[in-house]
Scaffold this motif. Structure first.
Motif, PDB file in Angstrom:
ATOM      1  N   SER A  14      14.970  46.137  17.989  1.00  0.00           N
ATOM      2  CA  SER A  14      13.515  46.300  18.007  1.00  0.00           C
ATOM      3  C   SER A  14      12.865  44.987  18.427  1.00  0.00           C
ATOM      4  N   PRO A  15      11.735  45.046  19.152  1.00  0.00           N
ATOM      5  CA  PRO A  15      11.105  43.820  19.658  1.00  0.00           C
ATOM      6  C   PRO A  15      10.737  42.806  18.588  1.00  0.00           C
ATOM      7  N   ASN A  16      10.588  43.238  17.336  1.00  0.00           N
ATOM      8  CA  ASN A  16      10.196  42.315  16.261  1.00  0.00           C
ATOM      9  C   ASN A  16      11.382  41.716  15.526  1.00  0.00           C
ATOM     10  N   THR A  17      12.587  41.895  16.046  1.00  0.00           N
ATOM     11  CA  THR A  17      13.795  41.479  15.325  1.00  0.00           C
ATOM     12  C   THR A  17      13.783  40.001  14.973  1.00  0.00           C
ATOM     13  N   PHE A  18      13.437  39.148  15.921  1.00  0.00           N
ATOM     14  CA  PHE A  18      13.475  37.706  15.662  1.00  0.00           C
ATOM     15  C   PHE A  18      12.423  37.303  14.634  1.00  0.00           C
ATOM     16  N   GLU A  19      11.217  37.867  14.734  1.00  0.00           N
ATOM     17  CA  GLU A  19      10.167  37.538  13.772  1.00  0.00           C
ATOM     18  C   GLU A  19      10.580  37.925  12.356  1.00  0.00           C
ATOM     19  N   VAL A  20      11.124  39.132  12.218  1.00  0.00           N
ATOM     20  CA  VAL A  20      11.535  39.603  10.897  1.00  0.00           C
ATOM     21  C   VAL A  20      12.649  38.731  10.330  1.00  0.00           C
ATOM     22  N   CYS A  21      13.659  38.462  11.144  1.00  0.00           N
ATOM     23  CA  CYS A  21      14.828  37.718  10.654  1.00  0.00           C
ATOM     24  C   CYS A  21      14.545  36.233  10.446  1.00  0.00           C
ATOM     25  N   ALA A  22      13.453  35.728  10.993  1.00  0.00           N
ATOM     26  CA  ALA A  22      13.069  34.340  10.757  1.00  0.00           C
ATOM     27  C   ALA A  22      12.298  34.165   9.456  1.00  0.00           C
ATOM     28  N   GLY A  23      11.988  35.261   8.764  1.00  0.00           N
ATOM     29  CA  GLY A  23      11.211  35.208   7.533  1.00  0.00           C
ATOM     30  C   GLY A  23      11.910  34.487   6.399  1.00  0.00           C
ATOM     31  N   ASP A  24      11.148  34.147   5.376  1.00  0.00           N
ATOM     32  CA  ASP A  24      11.682  33.385   4.246  1.00  0.00           C
ATOM     33  C   ASP A  24      12.750  34.146   3.463  1.00  0.00           C
ATOM     34  N   ALA A  25      12.741  35.468   3.547  1.00  0.00           N
ATOM     35  CA  ALA A  25      13.748  36.247   2.838  1.00  0.00           C
ATOM     36  C   ALA A  25      15.071  36.281   3.590  1.00  0.00           C
ATOM     37  N   TYR A  26      15.039  35.812   4.844  1.00  0.00           N
ATOM     38  CA  TYR A  26      16.234  35.885   5.682  1.00  0.00           C
ATOM     39  C   TYR A  26      16.611  34.480   6.153  1.00  0.00           C
ATOM     40  N   PHE A  27      16.581  34.188   7.444  1.00  0.00           N
ATOM     41  CA  PHE A  27      17.065  32.885   7.888  1.00  0.00           C
ATOM     42  C   PHE A  27      16.128  31.738   7.511  1.00  0.00           C
ATOM     43  N   GLY A  28      14.931  32.056   7.045  1.00  0.00           N
ATOM     44  CA  GLY A  28      14.075  31.023   6.488  1.00  0.00           C
ATOM     45  C   GLY A  28      14.629  30.475   5.184  1.00  0.00           C
ATOM     46  N   ASP A  29      15.551  31.197   4.583  1.00  0.00           N
ATOM     47  CA  ASP A  29      16.251  30.766   3.369  1.00  0.00           C
ATOM     48  C   ASP A  29      17.570  30.131   3.804  1.00  0.00           C
ATOM     49  N   PRO A  30      17.779  28.840   3.537  1.00  0.00           N
ATOM     50  CA  PRO A  30      19.003  28.170   4.017  1.00  0.00           C
ATOM     51  C   PRO A  30      20.287  28.709   3.414  1.00  0.00           C
ATOM     52  N   ARG A  31      20.202  29.535   2.377  1.00  0.00           N
ATOM     53  CA  ARG A  31      21.415  30.106   1.788  1.00  0.00           C
ATOM     54  C   ARG A  31      21.908  31.332   2.544  1.00  0.00           C
ATOM     55  N   ILE A  32      21.052  31.879   3.393  1.00  0.00           N
ATOM     56  CA  ILE A  32      21.402  33.111   4.115  1.00  0.00           C
ATOM     57  C   ILE A  32      22.274  32.781   5.325  1.00  0.00           C
TER      58      ILE A  32
END
Length: 466
Positions: free
Chosen positions: A149-167
């Motif tokens: 989906s076109p929003n994939t990078f925006e979603v996955c860059a969020g704090d719940a995902y790659f914005g969290d260094p543990r992910i």
């Protein structure tokens, strides 16, 4: 205790256990909420696309990625294709697009998806600047027909995902792009087309219903795993599990699940989101679907060797260990369940034919309600997903259609018992060959700058899809 008594007791225990599990994942499925997006410019994005004879779809896939993800670099692994796959990739390289061809030739080629992805990983590492921060490099694995989906990078860059260094990894929801195709088999009759449409819809229901619910529940147990299509992984996480031999992906037929286990053992956590998704085409053939699922089941059986290190790992809570154990035990439980369910059915059928009066007396004195309750529980555990799918994913479906899909899912799930037997037989014979899924799409004419509005959205699941 006779074999019949044992089978009835065991089937009852298995049924109640599964019912409890379904209740838990349904609760979490209905309570799931969206997470805020992030800034994709904080990361460097790369796509890995393993290919073997994918000229039918790879060109339009690259054009789609160029249109919606122009900032990403694409690494296409040609695993000794004998068609025009490599030519289509080279044409886009010559056009100045950020596309790279990684060629693998026999005898090293065609040894599995994990090896193909490792080749892309090695090529990426060789092409990065020495001062590149691997924590900021994200790799997204796609099938040759994958459409994120076109929003994939925006979603996955969020704090719940790659914005969290543990992910370390994120899996997006998988959807079937051909779930609404009216006539999937133009050269076949009405019944074959109805069956093909139903099969495609059930695959969409499966991925967006129970599979999604399991992944959402794994957020609470810390055991979210990644899939083979729409799998995003932090480069530093891949480095941590592939440091010794530059091979983060293993040899199991379920190489995506194996990677997820290795990431968790290394101390990483994985995320799952339904806010972004990847479209792929469902299979219209029962034979191809069973072949695919046998590979999944056998791959899960191969990963049983990880249970001992998981047992001793501090990275898994007790609840997390139990969740992984339950998932990995599914093919083995299906083997046990085949006997546990089949023996009482055969015994009842034999008595009904041989001792009809005894059977009638049993039904009239409490047996009929007991059998009805047993049937309602067994079917209802699957049928419930039809209305849930309508509520969360496809509100345009009628309630009747949703109920019908739910009932059909119960029959669809029954095929897993056949799958488990076949996977176990292959494991015993040490057969781990990778069967490429045949495509239904026809190759498009060679065109190095195929425009975006000519995308073929009816390409089927790739030979490397998991």
């Amino acid at each position: 205790m006779t074999l019949l008594d044992t089978s009835i007791s065991l089937s009852f225990v298995l049924g109640i256990s599964f019912l409890a599990y379904v209740a838990v994942i349904v609760r979490n499925y209905l309570r799931a909420r969206s997470r805020p997006p992030g800034d994709p410019e904080a990361f460097d994005w790369h796509f890995f696309i393993p290919c073997r004879d994918e000229e039918a779809v790879i060109g339009t896939t690259l054009d789609y990625l160029g249109e919606y993800f122009p900032e990403a670099t694409v690494w296409v692994v040609d695993d000794h294709s004998t068609d025009g796959t490599a030519d289509l990739v080279r044409a886009r390289e010559r056009a100045g697009r950020p596309v790279h061809l990684v060629s693998r030739r026999l005898p090293e080629a065609r040894t599995g998806k994990g090896d193909a992805l490792n080749a892309a990983y090695q090529a990426l590492n060789a092409g990065l600047w020495l001062d590149t921060d691997p924590d900021r490099v994200i790799v997204c694995v796609l099938d040759a027909d994958g459409r994120p989906s076109p929003n994939t990078f925006e979603v996955c860059a969020g704090d719940a995902y790659f914005g969290d260094p543990r992910i370390g990894g994120v899996q997006v929801e998988v959807r079937m792009s051909n779930r609404d195709v009216a006539r999937p088999l133009p050269d076949r009759g009405r019944i074959r087309n109805r069956c093909a449409r139903l099969l495609a819809r059930l695959q969409d229901l499966e991925f967006r219903g129970p599979i999604s619910a399991m992944q959402i529940t794994r957020r609470h147990t810390g055991t979210v795993n990644v899939g083979g299509n729409g799998q995003l992984t932090r480069l530093s996480a891949l480095d941590s599990v592939g440091l010794d031999d530059q091979r983060p992906w293993g040899k199991a037929l379920l190489e995506d699940f194996e990677l997820g286990l290795r990431l968790m053992l290394a101390g990483w956590r994985n995320g799952y989101t339904t806010d972004a998704w990847v479209d792929q085409e469902a299979l219209w053939s029962v034979r191809q679907l069973l072949t695919q699922r046998v590979r999944w089941a056998q791959g899960s059986m191969q990963c049983a060797r990880y249970m001992r290190p998981i047992w001793g790992s501090r990275e898994f809570t007790t609840l997390g260990f139990l969740e992984v154990l339950y998932f990995m035990a599914q093919p083995w439980l299906q083997l046990i369940g085949l006997v546990a369910y089949l023996v009482p059915i055969l015994a009842f059928s034999y008595n009904a034919v041989t001792y009809p009066r005894f059977t009638l007396d049993f039904l009239q004195h409490g047996g009929a309600p007991l059998l009805l309750i047993y049937l309602l529980i067994g079917v209802g555990e699957f049928a419930i997903w039809g209305p849930l799918y309508r509520r969360r994913c496809e509100p345009g479906l009628s309630l009747g259609a949703a109920l019908g899909y739910g009932l059909a899912l119960a029959l669809y799930a029954a095929a897993t018992y056949v799958v488990a037997v076949r996977a176990f037989w292959r494991l015993l014979r040490r057969r781990d060959s990778w069967h490429k899924t045949a495509r239904t799409a026809q190759p498009a004419p060679f065109d190095p700058i195929d425009p975006i509005d000519r995308f073929d959205q009816s390409a089927t699941v790739g030979g490397f899809s998991s």
